[in-house]
Design an enzyme around this catalytic site. Sequence first.
Site: not given
Length: 315
Positions: A11, A141
């Site tokens: 990401k 995350d």
Amino acid sequence: MRSYSLIAFAKINLYLEILGDRPDGYHELVMVMQSVDLADRIDLRANGTDTIRIYCNHPQVPNDNTNLAYQAAELMSQQFSDAFARYGAVDIAIHKQIPVGAGLAGGSANAAAVLVGLDMIWKLGLTQSEIQELAAQLGSDIPFCVSGGTALATGRGEKLATLPDLDHLYVVLAKYRGLWVATPWAYKMYRQIFSESYLRDPDDLESRLRQVHSGPMIAAIAQRDSRQIGQLLHNDLEKVVLPEYPKVARLREAFQRTATLGTMMSGSGPTVFALAESQAQAQQIKEQVGHAIADPDLELWVTKFNQCGLQVAEG
Ligand code: C5P
């Protein structure tokens, strides 16, 4: 089936604002997270023993219980002890492509893959939000890595709201092989320097969250306005990482001199990314920066925005 292979995507952060401190010692954040198609492959195989075993081809990735992917399997075995007793532990093989300590959530993506893979191997039938609740126990995350795509993340990073897909954009990623940043260090430095400006009143936090939610970045994403998205990239952690790592600051400047839509450091760095409208433009940016920096330690990738965080591999 007793074995699965999953593709776990990296990401980037299109937006990362630090709002204040939390009682649990973490920071209150507002982030826009985006999956990109640079990925690791995670092979999971029931091993018929009660021992979780982990292997990775990358020398910097630990092959023991300090690896987040191992911790994900351990958490699952504690939470679902009946399934663990019935099916046994797993062998986890991680084929690394995502650079380590890069601000690209590689370790988090691996842990997300283990949660989802064990749900399938142990036939648990968990919902995505049940898996994300487990994920939040392992790292901030990881819930995003379970779902991926484009999302607004608040709280510690674990509260997610899906945003419209931005699958039309390309990204150039750049990282020095021999350089990595420890996330706890970056947040600690930020607190030391900027805690005076932290929002403390819950009403102020609430109001700032609402402002971001109805603000220009979210509007640009809704309109798929690539130019605006490029101009609105933001990351508070640049304020501590760039002064400490001048090489990263110079890399970012090199990207700024190209025809990119916008450039920014991802997460706690040191990866710098640049957005492009087409693959040809991304390739040109990559070549230009590779030429300008000309350091054999610099790695560059052309990738694309991705609509999910995990995928079960074919075949
Ligand atoms: O949750 P995770 O283990 O990924 O976080 C790594 C470190 O980043 C934490 O130990 C903390 O120092 C910092 N962090 C933070 N606030 C957040 C997320 C991470 O301070 N919301």
